[in-house]
Motif scaffolding. Structure first.
Motif, short mmCIF file in Angstrom:
data_model
loop_
_atom_site.label_atom_id
_atom_site.label_comp_id
_atom_site.label_asym_id
_atom_site.label_seq_id
_atom_site.Cartn_x
_atom_site.Cartn_y
_atom_site.Cartn_z
N SER A 72 -0.64 -7.65 -43.62
CA SER A 72 0.12 -6.46 -43.25
C SER A 72 0.06 -5.38 -44.32
O SER A 72 -0.06 -4.19 -44.02
N LYS A 73 0.14 -5.81 -45.60
CA LYS A 73 0.13 -4.81 -46.68
C LYS A 73 -1.21 -4.07 -46.70
O LYS A 73 -1.27 -2.86 -46.85
N ARG A 74 -2.26 -4.88 -46.50
CA ARG A 74 -3.57 -4.24 -46.50
C ARG A 74 -3.70 -3.29 -45.30
O ARG A 74 -4.27 -2.21 -45.41
N GLU A 83 -1.35 -1.67 -43.87
CA GLU A 83 -0.59 -0.45 -44.13
C GLU A 83 -1.42 0.52 -44.97
O GLU A 83 -1.37 1.73 -44.80
N LEU A 84 -2.17 -0.07 -45.94
CA LEU A 84 -2.94 0.76 -46.85
C LEU A 84 -4.28 1.17 -46.24
O LEU A 84 -4.69 2.32 -46.29
N ASN A 93 11.95 0.95 -46.63
CA ASN A 93 11.03 0.32 -47.57
C ASN A 93 10.84 1.17 -48.82
O ASN A 93 10.76 0.66 -49.94
N LYS A 94 10.75 2.48 -48.58
CA LYS A 94 10.55 3.37 -49.72
C LYS A 94 11.72 3.26 -50.69
O LYS A 94 11.57 3.22 -51.90
N ASN A 95 12.92 3.21 -50.12
CA ASN A 95 14.09 3.12 -50.96
C ASN A 95 14.15 1.77 -51.67
O ASN A 95 14.68 1.65 -52.75
#
Lengths: 289, 614
Positions: B447-449, B451-452, B612-614
């Protein structure tokens, strides 16, 4: 060409990131030289991974200015020049090695031929070509890390960000990965690595970015924790590939950090008996204060 | 498109390499269909139903025995008391109890059937009541067989009497019909003959009248001629007189002339007279006179003849006239007779006609009565038929043939649940698979990949299309399965139904996606999705009738997507009617719903990203 002679492939300027009242990053400026290996170190929670996320755009800081090869660039545009290898392998475990490569190649808008060629090349580089039809979940930890690295490189980026690439790996595997990273550096890539294995990182990294708290970062060529015994070896020439592989040394100058003086002496004795002893220009041992 | 296809292909590969997922996705619906299909077979249903039978009267045990012998496919159990039956029912060892008792011990033709049902198992209550009805019908037949045998004896003789009456009526009917025909024929003949005679008589009358007229004309002519003859005769008589006078005159004159000659001239005239003794003049005159004399004599003779002829003619005319008068009289007599005859004929015909009319009127009356009699006979026959039919115990015990029309070819009593089952499958599979696929995507190592690296809209859209294809495939399997088990011949407007089902699938997938985005724990997300599904299911018309909800709640239940799809399928499948008009507003409504869900999904993702940003 010394590190100082290299041009900046990436410049991070005026990085500010606040979370509520906490300043995570306060006006940080970092320059990353091309074809270098940069280690990001710091205490847990100091913001090492956060720094990477700010560079990739996964996090939007309060302020950041990015320059790629001297030209200002938006974080979302920088993406195509960056490969990211995560702390935990980030790919589909139920896809094969090859399928994962192909999937992310497609996602990177590459054409079929490019994907095929790049996949073959990268899997050969990371030593997974024989395992290309294995499911990712069937690979060992080291192989998975190498696959993750290969996936990060599928679109042939110049900068590779690695978030704790050695996490969870045994020593032998770590050595394999370090060699691979070093080979990538030698292939012209720029690597930015966050890792807790400072000794190993110091062994390979050209420079370091230490996040020292209060949102500040210190950039230096050497960062070794206080109390560690350091052995600094300078060779009179670059090591051959065979020598590098055999002794796990990939630079002309290398600093080993050992926890005790006894270990340092032991290592020196061991080195004195090795064939590369003849090419050692200078050896010094000291304790980090 | 390449990215989208890559995501779909990736999902497919990861799914089929996951045994649990494969089992759930591929074999789940097949097993479901087989399970439902087999269990819904009527034989399987009825053979597993246990029904307790009890009667407190020894006289009525034959009824129980009859039920036990004649009712197949049911597990009927004799119990010793009502209490025992109830106890077994409470322990779920029986599905229903049937207590048979006589309200009046002296009346063996009436009994009370008390059914004790377990309403907590509402799904099977319908079948139980149906089977209990069959048992009671069997018992009813047993009682009616007894009463019918007596009735048959009584009715057989009546039946015979009615048969004879009918035969006699049939004979009279034939006789009246025949007589009516004869009277008609006679009447026609008499009318014809009377007409012919009347015409002849009228012709004769006309002829007689014509003859009479002709004779009358002749008579008038004769009278005229007679008068002319008489006039002529009078003239002749007058001429005779004149002639006689003239002769006398001539004779006197001659005598005078000729006597002077001393001669008896008369004989002389008639005899040779010697005129020589007379002078010449006298001789000449005398001679002339003699001539004249003889001429008058001749003339007188001729007149006499003429007079005689005229007299004869007059006489003849008179005779003729007399004859004519006589003939006229006869003609008038005949004419009168003809007139009388015509009158007689008319009167006779009138009399006969009147008589025949009277007879015909009587026959008509008899005919009308015959129709009445025939109707009465038919009615009697109908009553006899009804009586005969009623004497058939099977028909008598079930005077109204009851049947529950199923919407499939097979007699699967629970097939009415098909629309609800489809809706439930659509909802739960879409909800859970949508949730699972999206959750695993979101929480996967990649998932992280993604997103990027990957464009998330392709990932989400790819996941969505993959789930949609998956569920449609499952539905296809289910439809084929149900086609085999239940038959789907009555499913019309298939394109509308499929389109609507797809819309509903999209809704539930999007709800699943939203839940997957909202919760970080799969357990929580699944729990919430199941809760949502059950809540929606409970708010439908399946378990709790829509009518029992308060108005404000009924509104929400009426716009419940589950309810709306179930209703549409029910109208289409059970009632087999065209749903084009019903489907359009529903589909429009769901397009709006889908749009709202997509917006909610989008907002959820933005919210999560900011979080998520926070």
């Amino acid at each position: 060409m010394t590190n100082q002679d290299k041009i900046n492939i990436l410049e991070i300027k005026n990085l500010n990131l606040n979370f509520k009242d906490n300043k995570i990053f306060s006006n940080i400026n970092i320059e990353i030289k091309e074809n270098s290996m940069v280690g990001i170190i710091g205490k847990s929670g100091s913001g090492k991974s956060t720094l990477l996320n700010c560079i990739t755009g996964m996090l939007t800081p309060n302020n950041i200015e990015l320059y790629y090869l001297g030209e200002k660039i938006q974080p979302e545009k920088l993406f195509q020049h960056i490969g990211f290898s995560f702390q935990h392998s980030s790919f589909y475990k139920d896809l094969t090695v090859k399928e994962n490569m192909e999937f992310y190649g497609t996602m990177a808008d590459m054409n079929k031929d490019s994907i095929t060629n790049q996949t073959k090349s990268l899997l050969t580089t990371v030593g997974l070509i024989e395992h290309e039809n294995k499911l990712a979940k069937q690979l060992s930890g080291g192989m998975q890390k190498r696959l993750d690295l290969a996936i990060s490189l599928i679109h042939n980026p110049n900068i590779i960000l690695l978030d704790e690439p050695m996490a969870g790996l045994d020593k032998d595997t770590r050595e394999q990965i370090w060699k691979l990273l070093y080979a990538l550096k030698n292939a012209g890539k720029t690597l930015i690595i966050v890792d807790h294995f400072i000794e190993e990182l110091e062994q390979y990294a050209d420079s370091f970015i230490e996040l020292v708290g209060n949102g500040k970062a210190v950039v230096s060529d050497e960062v070794i924790r206080a109390g560690f015994w350091c052995i600094e070896i300078t060779f009179n020439r670059e090591l051959t590939e065979q020598e590098s592989k055999r002794y796990n040394i990939y630079s002309k100058r290398i600093v080993f950090a050992l926890k005790s003086k006894f270990e340092a002496k032991k290592y020196l004795n061991h080195l004195a008996e090795s064939p590369i002893y003849g090419i050692i220009l200078r050896v010094s041992m000291y304790q980090k204060k | 498109m390449g990215k989208l296809w890559a995501v779909i292909r990736k999902n497919y590969k990861t799914s089929i390499r996951n045994p649990e997922m494969t089992l759930a996705i591929i074999f789940g619906p097949i097993l479901f269909v087989i399970l439902i299909g087999l269990s819904y077979q009527s034989s399987a249903l009825t053979s597993n139903i246990n029904i307790g039978l009890y009667t407190p009267h020894t006289e009525s045990t034959s009824l129980i025995e009859t039920a036990l012998q004649n009712v197949d496919k049911l597990n009927l159990v004799k119990v010793r008391s009502e209490q025992e039956c109830t106890t077994l029912l409470q322990k779920h060892l029986l599905h229903a109890c049937l207590i048979i008792s006589y309200p009046d011990p002296d009346d063996r033709y009436h009994f009370d059937a008390k059914m004790i049902l377990d309403y907590s198992r509402s799904s099977i209550t319908l079948i139980i009541s149906d089977t209990l009805k069959n048992i009671i019908s069997t018992m009813e037949r047993q009682i009616i067989y007894q009463s019918v045998s007596n009735m048959r004896l009584a009715t057989d003789s009546q039946n015979l009497g009615f048969g004879e009456a009918k035969e006699q009526m049939e004979f009279f009917k034939t006789l009246i019909s025949s007589t009516k025909n004869d009277v008609g024929t006679i009447s026609d003949k008499i009318n014809a003959e009377s007409t012919r005679v009347r015409l002849q008589l009228l012709t004769t009358g006309n002829n007689l009248q014509q003859a009479y007229n002709d004779i009358s004309n002749s008579e008038s002519d004769l009278i005229l001629q007679q008068s002319k003859v008489r006039a002529y005769r009078e003239k002749v008589t007058l001429l005779k007189t004149k002639t006689s006078n003239a002769r006398n005159n001539i004779q006197n004159a001659w005598r005078i002339t000729c006597n002077n000659q001393g001669t008896n001239y008369y004989p002389a005239i008639t005899e040779n007279f010697d005129y020589s003794k007379l002078s010449a003049d006298t001789q000449s005159i005398c001679s002339m006179e003699a001539t004249f004399y003889y001429m008058t004599v001749d003339y007188d003779n001729q007149l006499a003849i003429l007079e005689n002829d005229l007299t004869n003619a007059d006489s003849m005319i008179s005779n003729t006239i007399a004859q004519i008068e006589s003939t006229k009289s006869q003609i008038q007599t005949y004419n009168l007779q003809v007139s009388n005859e015509v009158n007689n004929v008319n009167a006779g015909q009138l009399n006969i006609q009147t008589y025949l009319d009277a007879q015909r009127y009587n026959l008509d009356n008899a005919g009308q009565r015959e129709e009445g009699i025939t109707a009465s006979i038919d009615k009697i026959q109908s009553l006899m038929n009804g009586l005969n039919a009623a004497l058939n115990p099977d028909k008598l015990s079930n005077p109204i043939k009851q049947s529950i029309a199923t919407f499939t070819n097979n007699d699967t009593k629970l097939a009415y649940l098909f629309p609800v089952i489809i809706c439930f499958i659509v909802m739960m599979t879409s909800l859970l698979i949508g949730l699972t696929v999206r959750y695993y995507e979101r929480k996967s190592a990649a998932s992280k990949r993604n997103e990027l690296f990957a464009d998330m809209k392709y990932i989400v859209m790819g996941d969505f299309i993959f789930v949609l294809i998956l569920i449609l495939t499952e539905l296809l399997v289910i439809f084929i399965g149900f086609k085999l088990f239940f038959g789907l011949d009555s499913l019309h407007n298939i394109h509308i139904i499929i389109f609507t089902i797809i819309l509903y699938i999209i809704i539930w997938i999007l709800v699943g996606f939203i839940l997957a985005e909202m919760y970080d724990s799969l357990d929580t997300a699944i729990f919430v999705s199941v809760t949502v599904g059950i809540l929606i299911f409970m708010m439908s018309d399946v378990l709790i009738p829509l009518e029992v909800y308060p108005k404000y709640l009924a509104f929400f239940t009426s716009i419940n997507p589950f309810m709306m799809l179930a209703e549409l399928l029910r109208i289409n499948y059970v009632s087999s009617v065209d749903v084009t008009s019903e489907a359009l507003p529903i589909n429009v409504g769901f397009i709006v719903t889908i749009a709202v869900l997509i917006i909610v999904l989008w907002i959820t993702k933005i919210y999560k990203k900011n979080q998520n940003k926070n």
